[in-house]
Design a protein around this motif. Structure first.
Motif, short mmCIF file in Angstrom:
data_model
loop_
_atom_site.label_atom_id
_atom_site.label_comp_id
_atom_site.label_asym_id
_atom_site.label_seq_id
_atom_site.Cartn_x
_atom_site.Cartn_y
_atom_site.Cartn_z
N CYS A 38 97.67 28.07 -17.79
CA CYS A 38 98.18 27.80 -16.44
C CYS A 38 98.66 29.08 -15.77
CB CYS A 38 99.32 26.79 -16.51
SG CYS A 38 98.83 25.16 -17.14
N THR A 39 99.28 29.96 -16.56
CA THR A 39 99.73 31.24 -16.02
C THR A 39 98.57 32.04 -15.45
OG1 THR A 39 101.55 31.33 -17.63
CG2 THR A 39 100.94 33.38 -16.55
N VAL A 40 97.48 32.09 -16.21
CA VAL A 40 96.28 32.81 -15.76
C VAL A 40 95.68 32.15 -14.52
CG1 VAL A 40 93.92 33.46 -16.38
CG2 VAL A 40 95.76 33.69 -18.06
N SER A 41 95.57 30.82 -14.54
CA SER A 41 94.99 30.09 -13.40
C SER A 41 95.78 30.31 -12.13
CB SER A 41 94.92 28.58 -13.72
OG SER A 41 94.03 28.33 -14.78
N PHE A 42 97.10 30.20 -12.22
CA PHE A 42 97.94 30.40 -11.05
C PHE A 42 97.89 31.85 -10.57
CE2 PHE A 42 100.43 26.46 -12.16
CZ PHE A 42 100.18 25.80 -10.98
N SER A 43 97.96 32.79 -11.50
CA SER A 43 97.99 34.20 -11.10
C SER A 43 96.71 34.60 -10.38
CB SER A 43 98.23 35.09 -12.33
OG SER A 43 97.19 34.92 -13.29
N ILE A 44 95.56 34.17 -10.89
CA ILE A 44 94.28 34.52 -10.25
C ILE A 44 94.17 33.85 -8.88
CG2 ILE A 44 91.78 34.25 -10.40
CD1 ILE A 44 92.03 34.57 -13.44
N THR A 45 94.50 32.55 -8.83
CA THR A 45 94.36 31.81 -7.57
C THR A 45 95.29 32.34 -6.50
OG1 THR A 45 93.83 29.82 -8.86
CG2 THR A 45 94.32 29.51 -6.53
N LEU A 46 96.55 32.58 -6.86
CA LEU A 46 97.49 33.06 -5.84
C LEU A 46 97.17 34.48 -5.40
CD1 LEU A 46 100.07 35.09 -6.81
CD2 LEU A 46 100.66 33.07 -8.12
N ALA A 47 96.66 35.31 -6.32
CA ALA A 47 96.27 36.68 -5.95
C ALA A 47 95.11 36.66 -4.96
CB ALA A 47 95.90 37.47 -7.20
N ILE A 48 94.13 35.80 -5.22
CA ILE A 48 92.99 35.68 -4.31
C ILE A 48 93.45 35.17 -2.95
CG2 ILE A 48 90.85 34.41 -3.88
CD1 ILE A 48 90.32 34.50 -6.90
N CYS A 49 94.33 34.16 -2.96
CA CYS A 49 94.83 33.59 -1.70
C CYS A 49 95.60 34.62 -0.88
CB CYS A 49 95.72 32.37 -1.98
SG CYS A 49 94.84 30.90 -2.54
N LEU A 50 96.49 35.35 -1.53
CA LEU A 50 97.30 36.35 -0.83
C LEU A 50 96.43 37.47 -0.26
CD1 LEU A 50 100.39 36.65 -3.23
CD2 LEU A 50 100.33 35.56 -0.98
N CYS A 51 95.52 37.99 -1.08
CA CYS A 51 94.67 39.10 -0.64
C CYS A 51 93.71 38.68 0.47
CB CYS A 51 93.88 39.67 -1.81
SG CYS A 51 94.91 40.48 -3.05
N SER A 52 93.02 37.57 0.27
CA SER A 52 92.06 37.11 1.29
C SER A 52 92.79 36.72 2.57
CB SER A 52 91.23 35.94 0.75
OG SER A 52 92.07 34.87 0.35
N GLY A 53 93.98 36.12 2.43
CA GLY A 53 94.75 35.76 3.61
C GLY A 53 95.14 36.98 4.42
N LEU A 54 95.60 38.03 3.75
CA LEU A 54 95.98 39.26 4.45
C LEU A 54 94.78 39.92 5.11
CD1 LEU A 54 98.52 40.83 1.91
CD2 LEU A 54 99.02 39.97 4.22
N ILE A 55 93.65 39.93 4.41
CA ILE A 55 92.43 40.55 4.96
C ILE A 55 91.99 39.82 6.23
CG2 ILE A 55 89.96 40.92 4.57
CD1 ILE A 55 90.69 41.43 1.60
N ILE A 56 92.00 38.48 6.17
CA ILE A 56 91.58 37.69 7.33
C ILE A 56 92.54 37.91 8.50
CG2 ILE A 56 91.32 35.34 8.23
CD1 ILE A 56 90.29 34.53 5.46
N MET A 57 93.86 37.95 8.23
CA MET A 57 94.83 38.14 9.32
C MET A 57 94.69 39.53 9.94
SD MET A 57 98.37 36.17 8.25
CE MET A 57 98.51 36.78 6.56
N ARG A 58 94.36 40.52 9.12
CA ARG A 58 94.15 41.87 9.66
C ARG A 58 92.85 41.96 10.45
NH1 ARG A 58 96.93 46.18 7.27
NH2 ARG A 58 95.80 47.42 8.82
N THR A 59 91.83 41.24 9.97
CA THR A 59 90.52 41.28 10.63
C THR A 59 90.53 40.51 11.94
OG1 THR A 59 89.48 41.38 8.44
CG2 THR A 59 88.06 40.84 10.32
N PHE A 60 91.30 39.43 11.98
CA PHE A 60 91.36 38.57 13.18
C PHE A 60 92.79 38.57 13.71
CE2 PHE A 60 87.76 37.07 10.74
CZ PHE A 60 86.78 36.89 11.69
#
Length: 488
Positions: A38-60
């Motif tokens: 669960c630690t691995v699943s949460f860490s990967i998912t939240l890292a992807i969400c945070l990074c992709s979210g920031l990239i999209i907000m910067r791009t748009f």
């Protein structure tokens, strides 16, 4: 098509970032309880969400084009759907719920605060996943957009416009000049309720973990518990009454708490919706208590009263917790439970269902119709809180009620291909569309939705989201008028 796609994409980026932040507490629970997968699943998912979210907000970046109602409907519907799709990933990848459709059903049920489940052995799931499952109730209770506006006041979108599309009830009151301030004030009350109930449950003997999980399900009026027998696991009447009180409070229009603070309890209890809400709850509790003592096999009056009050408040507020199997109660008691399942809670609460305000206005319209039949020339104005109800509001409410009935029957017809009995099929749709949780027979309070096919689970998942978004927000996306601006 006149939808501003850039605004929609930017809001998806904001949503991804917010979901990533919201997974951090569950990640910490996984670390504390040493749940490595669960630690691995949460860490990967939240890292992807945070990074992709920031990239999209910067791009748009924030657009200079104002958000229209058309944009708001798409943004809200997409946010709730995408949130459910993403939040199911750690459940699936960790092996807690290996089937993705089942995981999607569970997260839809969580965010929509429905509480229906496909789990046959709840207690076998990792603690972090049960925590995340219940935390989605807390996020969905007040609204994902309202939450985003509260923690990110400079998100660059017109929060009032899009939040009005996800707020339960006919209207959303703007309590302050800025919607971000309104969102913060609403969440302040929400957080106070959360902290207060958690403390009171811990005083009654619950662990911090158990208290948080039950509190998320109570203040969000969701109903997910970390125990297979729900709140019946806790036999203490004190704990059950704490939950009864908070379910009732969170099924109340949250705007009335500002009235309470500013103008006192008399002004609050003059609200006709609140009086009808509490009146229905009190009358049904009294009649069920009498019925259980008379023919239901109960011999202890306080136990009968507690079980009656708990189930009425749980179903009426669409929380869905259970302390007793109401499916084996006498027919009269079950009919009253079915009645409150169809009324729902108050507008602008965390509860679901058609809402008491709509029931109240429909009753007033019926009385007006009877009066005009007797005195055709009489001028009869339907009023609410001393103000006349406009014909537009009355039309919108009657349209909603008829559409609600249509969706119930259409949904029942679709999932009837599973071949289950009429009451199971009918109550499955009602409980999902109304965000209640348990139904009757094979989906009763001691059963679950694992019996349904993948197709039916997807249909019921969409119904949960549609019900939480007040039907029109979700279903208007299927209309050709929405996508063709020339037909608008």
């Amino acid at each position: 098509m006149s939808v501003n796609i850039k605004n929609v994409i930017r809001m998806m980026g904001i949503l991804l970032f917010v979901i990533g932040l919201c997974m951090i507490p569950s990640f910490l629970v996984a670390v504390i309880y040493q749940e490595s997968r669960c630690t691995v699943s949460f860490s990967i998912t939240l890292a992807i969400c945070l990074c992709s979210g920031l990239i999209i907000m910067r791009t748009f970046p924030p657009s200079l084009i104002r958000i229209k109602a058309r944009d708001g409907f798409l943004i809200v519907s997409m946010c709730w759907l995408v949130a459910s799709l993403i939040s199911a990933i750690p459940m699936c990848t960790s092996g807690a719920i290996p089937d993705y459709v089942n995981a999607f059903f569970e997260t839809c049920s969580g965010y929509s605060t429905t509480g229906s489940s496909i789990l046959t052995d709840v207690e076998s799931l990792p603690k972090s996943m049960l925590f995340w499952r219940s935390f989605t109730h807390w996020l969905g209770g007040m609204g994902i957009i309202v939450f985003a506006a509260a923690i990110l006041p400079s998100i660059g979108v017109e929060g009032m416009m899009i939040a009005s599309a996800e707020t339960p009830g006919p209207t959303l009151d703007k309590l302050t000049p800025k919607f971000a301030d309104t969102a913060k004030n609403l969440y302040l009350i929400y957080i106070v309720f959360t902290i207060a109930e958690t403390i009171l449950l811990m005083i009654g003997g619950m662990s911090l973990y158990d208290a948080l999980v039950q509190t998320f399900g109570t203040v969000g009026t969701g109903g997910f518990s970390n125990y297979g027998n729900s709140i019946a696991h806790f036999t203490s009447p004190y704990l059950q009454w704490v939950i009864i009180v908070f379910m009732t409070m969170c099924g109340t229009n949250f705007n009335l708490y500002f009235v309470l603070i500013r103008r006192g309890p008399k002004a609050m209890f003059r609200d006709p919706e609140l009086r009808l809400y509490l009146g229905i709850m009190a009358v049904c509790t009294l009649f069920i208590t009498i019925d259980l003592l008379a023919v239901g096999g109960y011999t202890n009056g306080f136990k009968s009263f507690t079980d009656s009050a708990f189930q009425v408040s749980s179903i009426m507020t669409t929380t869905g917790y259970a302390t007793a199997n109401y499916d084996i109660w006498p027919t009269f008691a079950k009919m009253l439970i079915f009645l409150v399942m169809l009324t729902g809670a108050c507008s602008s609460s965390t509860g679901g269902g058609p809402k008491i305000i709509r029931i109240l206005i429909c009753l007033k319209l019926i009385r007006r119709g009877v009066a005009l039949k007797i005195h055709p020339n009489r001028v009869y104005t339907v009023t609410l809180n001393g103000r006349a109800v406009s014909s537009e509001v009355a039309t919108n409410i009657t349209n909603y009620i008829f559409f609600y009935i249509f969706v119930v029957f259409a949904g029942s017809l679709v999932i009837s291909f599973n071949g289950f009995d009429l009451l199971t099929t009918f109550s499955s749709v009602i409980t999902c569309l109304g965000n209640v949780g348990p139904g009757f027979n094979l989906v009763g309070p001691t059963m679950n939705f694992s019996i349904y096919s993948h197709f039916s689970k997807i249909v019921l998942s969409f119904l949960m989201i549609a019900g939480r978004l007040e039907l029109f927000t979700f279903f208007m996306l299927l209309s050709p008028h929405y996508w063709n601006s020339n037909k608008a």
